[in-house]
Design a protein around this motif. Structure first.
Motif, PDB file in Angstrom:
ATOM      1  N   VAL A  53     -86.495  34.538  -0.667  1.00  0.00           N
ATOM      2  CA  VAL A  53     -85.672  34.920  -2.082  1.00  0.00           C
ATOM      3  C   VAL A  53     -86.266  34.510  -3.280  1.00  0.00           C
ATOM      4  O   VAL A  53     -87.239  33.591  -3.301  1.00  0.00           O
ATOM      5  CB  VAL A  53     -84.289  34.719  -2.003  1.00  0.00           C
ATOM      6  CG1 VAL A  53     -83.675  35.195  -0.529  1.00  0.00           C
ATOM      7  CG2 VAL A  53     -84.065  33.118  -1.812  1.00  0.00           C
ATOM      8  N   GLY A  54     -85.908  35.015  -4.184  1.00  0.00           N
ATOM      9  CA  GLY A  54     -86.472  34.747  -5.805  1.00  0.00           C
ATOM     10  C   GLY A  54     -87.768  34.713  -5.753  1.00  0.00           C
ATOM     11  O   GLY A  54     -88.522  35.647  -5.391  1.00  0.00           O
ATOM     12  N   LEU A  55     -88.500  33.295  -6.350  1.00  0.00           N
ATOM     13  CA  LEU A  55     -89.610  33.271  -6.525  1.00  0.00           C
ATOM     14  C   LEU A  55     -90.494  32.788  -5.281  1.00  0.00           C
ATOM     15  O   LEU A  55     -91.692  32.566  -5.492  1.00  0.00           O
ATOM     16  CB  LEU A  55     -89.919  32.359  -7.781  1.00  0.00           C
ATOM     17  CG  LEU A  55     -89.366  32.723  -9.083  1.00  0.00           C
ATOM     18  CD1 LEU A  55     -89.830  31.728 -10.049  1.00  0.00           C
ATOM     19  CD2 LEU A  55     -89.926  33.983  -9.606  1.00  0.00           C
ATOM     20  N   SER A  56     -89.931  32.535  -4.232  1.00  0.00           N
ATOM     21  CA  SER A  56     -90.512  31.991  -3.049  1.00  0.00           C
ATOM     22  C   SER A  56     -91.018  33.156  -2.227  1.00  0.00           C
ATOM     23  O   SER A  56     -90.780  34.426  -2.552  1.00  0.00           O
ATOM     24  CB  SER A  56     -89.433  31.354  -2.143  1.00  0.00           C
ATOM     25  OG  SER A  56     -89.187  30.141  -2.610  1.00  0.00           O
ATOM     26  N   ASP A  57     -92.133  33.168  -1.348  1.00  0.00           N
ATOM     27  CA  ASP A  57     -92.762  33.910  -0.549  1.00  0.00           C
ATOM     28  C   ASP A  57     -91.674  34.632   0.102  1.00  0.00           C
ATOM     29  O   ASP A  57     -90.995  34.021   0.686  1.00  0.00           O
ATOM     30  CB  ASP A  57     -94.068  33.479   0.140  1.00  0.00           C
ATOM     31  CG  ASP A  57     -94.917  32.786  -0.707  1.00  0.00           C
ATOM     32  OD1 ASP A  57     -95.226  33.300  -1.917  1.00  0.00           O
ATOM     33  OD2 ASP A  57     -95.848  32.031  -0.077  1.00  0.00           O
TER      34      ASP A  57
END
Length: 79
Positions: A53-57
């Motif tokens: 989620v978000g900026l994670s892979d």
């Protein structure tokens, strides 16, 4: 795993996100930023976006609880 810190106090506080998170979005909400800045006067806050989620892979399936716990430990170690 995307993460960032705020503050430089001697105490570390890992801010574990809810179901959905996004670091850039969190730091774009004035009321949340004011709260975080106040708290960061006393501790170092460590924020992260959970796996997928978000900026994670992105991932193919939701992480298990054990994977999330391991990710939290890795973020703490890296910070």
């Amino acid at each position: 795993i995307a993460w960032r810190t705020l503050g430089d106090g001697q105490i570390d506080i890992l801010v574990a996100p809810g179901f959905v998170s996004h670091l850039d979005m969190r730091f774009g909400v004035p009321a949340v930023v004011r709260f975080d800045v106040q708290l960061a006067r006393h501790a170092r806050l460590i924020f992260f976006d959970k796996r997928g989620v978000g900026l994670s892979d992105r991932v193919n399936q939701p992480p298990t609880l054990a994977q999330t716990a391991a990710d939290m430990a890795a973020v703490l170690d890296a910070a």
